[in-house]
Design an enzyme around this catalytic site. Structure first.
Site, PDB file in Angstrom:
ATOM      1  N   LYS A  80       0.844  -1.204   0.000  1.00 21.75           N
ATOM      2  CA  LYS A  80       0.000   0.000   0.000  1.00 21.75           C
ATOM      3  C   LYS A  80       0.875   1.248   0.000  1.00 21.75           C
ATOM      4  CE  LYS A  80      -3.936   1.959   2.622  1.00 21.75           C
ATOM      5  NZ  LYS A  80      -4.761   1.822   3.837  1.00 21.75           N
ATOM      6  N   SER A 155      -9.751   2.230   2.961  1.00 22.69           N
ATOM      7  CA  SER A 155      -8.905   2.970   2.055  1.00 22.69           C
ATOM      8  C   SER A 155      -7.978   2.087   1.221  1.00 22.69           C
ATOM      9  CB  SER A 155      -8.050   3.956   2.846  1.00 22.69           C
ATOM     10  OG  SER A 155      -7.159   3.264   3.724  1.00 22.69           O
ATOM     11  N   SER A 179      -9.720  -0.312   7.099  1.00 17.59           N
ATOM     12  CA  SER A 179      -9.207  -0.256   5.724  1.00 17.59           C
ATOM     13  C   SER A 179      -8.519  -1.513   5.216  1.00 17.59           C
ATOM     14  CB  SER A 179      -8.254   0.916   5.570  1.00 17.59           C
ATOM     15  OG  SER A 179      -8.988   2.103   5.561  1.00 17.59           O
TER      16      SER A 179
HETATM   17  N1  GLN Z   1     -12.851   4.311   6.305  1.00 20.56           N
HETATM   18  C1  GLN Z   1     -12.259   4.748   7.529  1.00 20.56           C
HETATM   19  C2  GLN Z   1     -11.896   6.210   7.431  1.00 20.56           C
HETATM   20  O1  GLN Z   1     -12.207   6.797   6.469  1.00 20.56           O
HETATM   21  C3  GLN Z   1     -11.076   3.895   7.863  1.00 20.56           C
HETATM   22  C4  GLN Z   1      -9.842   4.312   7.190  1.00 20.56           C
HETATM   23  C5  GLN Z   1      -8.680   3.445   7.510  1.00 20.56           C
HETATM   24  O2  GLN Z   1      -8.810   2.395   8.146  1.00 20.56           O
HETATM   25  N2  GLN Z   1      -7.522   3.887   7.092  1.00 20.56           N
HETATM   26  O3  GLN Z   1     -11.319   6.767   8.306  1.00 20.56           O
END
Ligand code: GLN
Length: 516
Positions: A80, A155, A179
């Site tokens: 990532k 994400s 994410s």
């Molecule tokens: N979707 C969540 C957010 O927008 C989690 C993001 C993540 O785990 N990096 O914060």
């Protein structure tokens, strides 16, 4: 398409150890696959063919002299784009880091290199890991290999899509609120958020330091255990790293795959289900619970009353930490610099750079975070959220007195359409309803595919959570559930995905999948 790309990482590792294939062959097969399908999927922001092949050649040389550096030596991986990679661009999906090439490796990346895993490239993500669909990437969205008109989760949608599209046998993700697990659920892949402090955060560009955790993105539970073993364990460069050996994760996964869960108490969390969850997602979840019972588990219902406040708590703590972390992108130190006309002051340059370099979601959270931390509001918002965070942790402690693991659906819905929620932040935030409590309390969790959950034939996931440092439990129970589901489906769930592009139409049918 080459059969090599369909194999699990564990199978590739065995084939490499037995001398049946080479890392160069395996790596080239994945690079070919990326070349064939990534124009459609857009899982990758950068592909490092040359680097990956030279790392693969080095792995082959080690294997040839019996000096493999780890069981996964020579198995390629995607990372990532939130992880610093020496010599390879790292953007976090943001314009503000465009062109930044880190001078050092994150500890996770250093461990991958030391274990001999060739790095295929960097995967797409929502900007600074804020989002649940990968649509907030400044470099365009990633598409779900099951249906290119749908989101791959976020994400870390790039890492999950790379696995689902057979572009990589392994990937690294990060999970601050879900994410790793939510993209796993909506792409029919496996994702693990380790115990907080179980995998080093050194060199991971911080979203929210007290929540961030890197972990494995894979197609099987055993592969996740193998990868977790490579990247996990104490790191003196991370002050929150746990100074204790990892449990035997691979052993736990292998034992779980034997299918016996007798003596295991599985707690169904009352508050993580029901309203807001798609019917098919709940049906597949209930089936998974039934399969655990059939494997000998005892099921109890547990209540975690404060979990209903988890989302609100998270959306105060996360923006607060993020607004402070993102202050470092000041046009002086990294990446983009926009210089307005005239005789701009340093502040003018910062303002213009941050205006041009950050996307809307990032700006929204910086504003929320600075507000929550500002004097006069600090106690009412940030301070209050910290108190509720403690109550959520107490709920977990209570629940784990009655159950060895807790289970719920991973995400409330299957993959939605691109564009459907991107302009509706609250609808987007709801995707993490079930995953956020684990981040607030630091406990480990896995998402395992639970089946096809809607009339379009899209996948859903089941989440298994364990107490902090008991990561082995999520592998044992996850592998047992996976084994039972594989038997039920007659092969991997991914074999039931609709064709993604020309070559995927050549995927073996379900029956062939079962026998291979
Ligand atoms: N979707 C969540 C957010 O927008 C989690 C993001 C993540 O785990 N990096 O914060």
């Amino acid at each position: 398409m080459s059969d090599l790309i369909r194999r699990t990482a564990a199978e590739l590792a065995d084939a490499l150890a037995a001398g049946e294939t080479t890392s160069v062959e395996v790596t080239q097969a994945h690079l070919d696959r990326i070349a064939a399908v990534d124009g459609d999927v857009h899982a990758f922001l950068v592909v490092d063919a040359e680097g990956a092949l030279s790392q693969a050649a080095a792995a082959d040389a080690r294997r040839a002299t019996g000096q493999a550096q780890s069981p996964l030596d020579g198995v390629p991986i995607a990372v990532k784009d939130v992880m610093a990679t020496k010599g390879l661009p790292t953007t976090c999906g943001s314009r503000i880091l465009e062109g930044w090439v880190p001078p050092y490796d994150a500890t996770v990346v250093a461990r991958l290199r030391a274990a001999g895993l060739p790095i295929l490239g960097k995967t797409n993500m929502d900007e600074f890991a804020m989002g649940s669909s990968t649509e907030h990437s400044a470099y365009g969205p990633t598409r779900n290999p099951w249906d290119l008109s749908r989101i791959p989760g976020g994400s870390g949608g790039g890492s999950a899509a790379a696995l689902a599209a057979y572009e990589a046998p392994l990937a690294i993700g990060t999970d601050t609120g879900g994410s790793i697990r939510q993209p796993g659920a909506v792409t029919g892949t496996v994702g693990v958020k380790p115990t907080y402090g179980g995998v080093s955060r050194y060199g991971l560009v911080s979203l929210a330091n007290s929540l961030d955790q890197a972990g494995p993105v894979t197609r099987t539970v055993l592969d996740a255990a193998l990868l977790h073993t490579v990247i996990g364990g104490h790191d003196p460069k991370d002050s929150t790293s746990i100074d204790a050996p990892l449990p035997d994760l691979v052993g736990a996964a292998r034992r779980g795959a034997e299918g016996d869960l007798s003596g295991v108490r599985v707690g169904v969390v009352k508050e993580l289900g029901g309203e807001g969850y798609q019917d098919g997602v709940l049906t597949r979840f209930q089936e998974s619970v039934d399969l655990m019972v059939a494997a000998g588990a005892e099921v109890v219902e547990v209540s975690c009353p404060n979990f209903v406040h988890a989302l609100a708590t998270y959306y105060l703590i996360l923006p607060a930490e993020a607004s402070s972390n993102l202050a470092r992108f000041d046009a002086m130190r990294y990446g983009l610099r926009v210089t307005p006309d005239g005789d701009p002051s340093a502040e003018d340059v910062m303002r213009a750079t941050r205006e041009a370099g950050f996307g809307d979601e990032v700006k929204r959270r910086i504003i929320l975070g600075t507000y929550a931390l500002s004097s006069g509001y600090y106690d009412a918002y940030y301070g209050q959220a910290q108190k509720v965070r403690t109550l959520i942790t107490r709920d977990f402690e209570q629940a784990f007195q009655h159950a060895d693991v807790l289970v719920s659906p991973t995400a409330p819905t299957t993959a939605f359409k691109l564009g459907e929620k991107v302009d509706d932040p609250l609808a987007m935030y709801l995707n993490d309803l079930a995953t956020i409590p684990a981040n607030l309390s630091g406990v480990p969790g896995i998402s395992v595919p639970s089946g096809l959950a809607d009339e379009d034939g899209l996948p859903a996931g089941v989440q298994i959570l364990a107490p902090a440092t008991a990561d082995d439990r999520v592998y044992r129970v996850g592998a047992a559930l996976e084994a039972a589901l594989l038997q039920k489906w007659g092969g991997p769930l991914l074999d039931q995905a609709r064709p993604l592009v020309g070559e995927v139409a050549q995927r073996p049918s379900r029956d062939q999948g079962a026998s291979s």
